[in-house]
Design a protein around this motif. Structure first.
Motif, PDB file in Angstrom:
ATOM      1  N   GLN A  64      -4.784   9.668   3.533  1.00 35.26           N
ATOM      2  CA  GLN A  64      -4.713   8.758   4.669  1.00 35.26           C
ATOM      3  C   GLN A  64      -6.101   8.553   5.258  1.00 35.26           C
ATOM      4  OE1 GLN A  64      -1.383   9.204   7.171  1.00 35.26           O
ATOM      5  NE2 GLN A  64      -2.370   8.341   8.968  1.00 35.26           N
ATOM      6  N   ASP A  65      -6.366   7.344   5.652  1.00 32.43           N
ATOM      7  CA  ASP A  65      -7.617   7.031   6.331  1.00 32.43           C
ATOM      8  C   ASP A  65      -7.699   7.924   7.569  1.00 32.43           C
ATOM      9  OD1 ASP A  65      -9.600   5.894   7.993  1.00 32.43           O
ATOM     10  OD2 ASP A  65      -9.179   3.875   7.252  1.00 32.43           O
ATOM     11  N   PRO A  66      -8.753   8.713   7.706  1.00 30.22           N
ATOM     12  CA  PRO A  66      -8.829   9.651   8.835  1.00 30.22           C
ATOM     13  C   PRO A  66      -8.898   8.958  10.198  1.00 30.22           C
ATOM     14  CG  PRO A  66     -10.900   9.628   7.613  1.00 30.22           C
ATOM     15  CD  PRO A  66      -9.913   8.796   6.830  1.00 30.22           C
ATOM     16  N   ARG A  67      -9.208   7.673  10.211  1.00 29.57           N
ATOM     17  CA  ARG A  67      -9.261   6.941  11.490  1.00 29.57           C
ATOM     18  C   ARG A  67      -7.880   6.511  11.964  1.00 29.57           C
ATOM     19  NH1 ARG A  67     -12.778   2.247   9.340  1.00 29.57           N
ATOM     20  NH2 ARG A  67     -11.275   2.649   7.702  1.00 29.57           N
ATOM     21  N   VAL A  68      -6.897   6.589  11.063  1.00 26.88           N
ATOM     22  CA  VAL A  68      -5.552   6.106  11.364  1.00 26.88           C
ATOM     23  C   VAL A  68      -4.645   7.278  11.699  1.00 26.88           C
ATOM     24  CG1 VAL A  68      -3.567   4.888  10.412  1.00 26.88           C
ATOM     25  CG2 VAL A  68      -5.869   4.125   9.843  1.00 26.88           C
ATOM     26  N   ARG A  69      -3.957   7.164  12.800  1.00 30.25           N
ATOM     27  CA  ARG A  69      -3.029   8.214  13.238  1.00 30.25           C
ATOM     28  C   ARG A  69      -1.617   7.606  13.266  1.00 30.25           C
ATOM     29  NH1 ARG A  69      -6.624  11.864  12.729  1.00 30.25           N
ATOM     30  NH2 ARG A  69      -8.280  12.031  14.246  1.00 30.25           N
ATOM     31  N   LEU A 115       0.851  -1.184   0.000  1.00 33.13           N
ATOM     32  CA  LEU A 115       0.000   0.000   0.000  1.00 33.13           C
ATOM     33  C   LEU A 115       0.888   1.234   0.000  1.00 33.13           C
ATOM     34  CD1 LEU A 115      -2.527  -1.152   2.737  1.00 33.13           C
ATOM     35  CD2 LEU A 115      -2.770  -1.338   0.263  1.00 33.13           C
ATOM     36  N   VAL A 142      -3.718   9.985  -3.147  1.00 35.05           N
ATOM     37  CA  VAL A 142      -4.041   9.032  -2.083  1.00 35.05           C
ATOM     38  C   VAL A 142      -4.074   9.804  -0.767  1.00 35.05           C
ATOM     39  CG1 VAL A 142      -3.280   6.956  -0.853  1.00 35.05           C
ATOM     40  CG2 VAL A 142      -2.950   7.139  -3.330  1.00 35.05           C
ATOM     41  N   THR A 149      -1.161  -4.786   7.075  1.00 31.07           N
ATOM     42  CA  THR A 149      -2.439  -4.576   7.757  1.00 31.07           C
ATOM     43  C   THR A 149      -2.288  -3.955   9.134  1.00 31.07           C
ATOM     44  OG1 THR A 149      -2.435  -6.864   8.564  1.00 31.07           O
ATOM     45  CG2 THR A 149      -3.615  -6.414   6.492  1.00 31.07           C
ATOM     46  N   ASP A 184      -1.381  -0.853  11.558  1.00 29.77           N
ATOM     47  CA  ASP A 184      -1.266   0.610  11.538  1.00 29.77           C
ATOM     48  C   ASP A 184      -0.151   1.048  12.483  1.00 29.77           C
ATOM     49  OD1 ASP A 184      -3.344   0.892   9.719  1.00 29.77           O
ATOM     50  OD2 ASP A 184      -4.859   0.920  11.295  1.00 29.77           O
ATOM     51  N   PRO A 222       0.131   8.142   1.802  1.00 30.63           N
ATOM     52  CA  PRO A 222      -0.580   9.286   1.244  1.00 30.63           C
ATOM     53  C   PRO A 222       0.361  10.151   0.399  1.00 30.63           C
ATOM     54  CG  PRO A 222      -1.123   9.013   3.552  1.00 30.63           C
ATOM     55  CD  PRO A 222      -0.003   8.056   3.255  1.00 30.63           C
TER      56      PRO A 222
END
Length: 185
Positions: free
Chosen positions: A36-41, A11, A34, A122, A124, A14
């Motif tokens: 970043q998934d906003p749930r991932v910090r 993957l 791309v 997978t 984070d 961003p």
């Protein structure tokens, strides 16, 4: 549900990328942004480390796949030697070589690397020491498998080919298969 059973490929972090597709002498380009998934910090450096290891594993999986294709191709070529081309001793040597090729196990190595790549991709977080150690171990096994294949071709196949050509048969060669490398520029 929603989990990936097999690796789909590394993957990208961003950023903005240019996708290029070249076919039939023509290249098409399209920008891709791309996010970043906003749930991932996760810090950018962590994602970069994750991508680096994932690409390294992915390319090693490609090496394993190419080796398995060479093994399978050589085994098929051995099986295709016409009956009666070799004497009984030569047929025995062919069977021994085929069994040895069957034990190389590049497909299993690639499958295990795929599991490691999935774990790396997978999470984070930065790749764990355990993931790096597991990859290093399986990478060593891949190197050993490649060395074993090369040794079988150099010694056993060379002797079998000498027998084949002495009896008017055609020498058997392993197929040339090139691993596909993935890079991010």
């Amino acid at each position: 549900q929603g989990s990936v059973a097999d690796p789909e490929g590394p993957l990208v972090p961003p950023g903005t990328y240019i996708l290029r597709l070249t076919a039939g002498g023509r290249t098409l380009s399209q920008p891709l942004h791309v996010v970043q998934d906003p749930r991932v910090r996760v810090a950018a450096v962590v994602l970069a480390n994750q991508l680096h290891l994932a690409l390294t594993i992915w390319n090693a999986m490609s090496d394993a796949h190419a080796l398995q294709q060479r093994v399978d191709g050589l085994r098929a070529a051995l099986a295709a030697i016409p009956a009666g081309t070799l004497d009984a001793s030569g047929d025995g040597a062919r069977a021994v070589l085929d069994r040895a090729l069957g034990q190389i196990g590049a497909a299993d190595i690639g499958d295990t690397m795929g599991s490691i790549e999935t774990v790396v991709e997978t999470a984070d977080r930065a790749p764990t020491a355990q993931a790096r150690e597991a990859f290093a171990m399986w990478s060593g096994r891949l190197s050993a498998a490649q060395a074993r294949f090369d040794a079988l071709v150099k010694a056993d196949l060379a002797k079998l080919n000498a027998r084949l050509t002495a009896r008017g048969g055609k020498a058997v060669e392993p197929p040339s298969v090139k691993a596909v490398r993935v890079t991010i520029e």
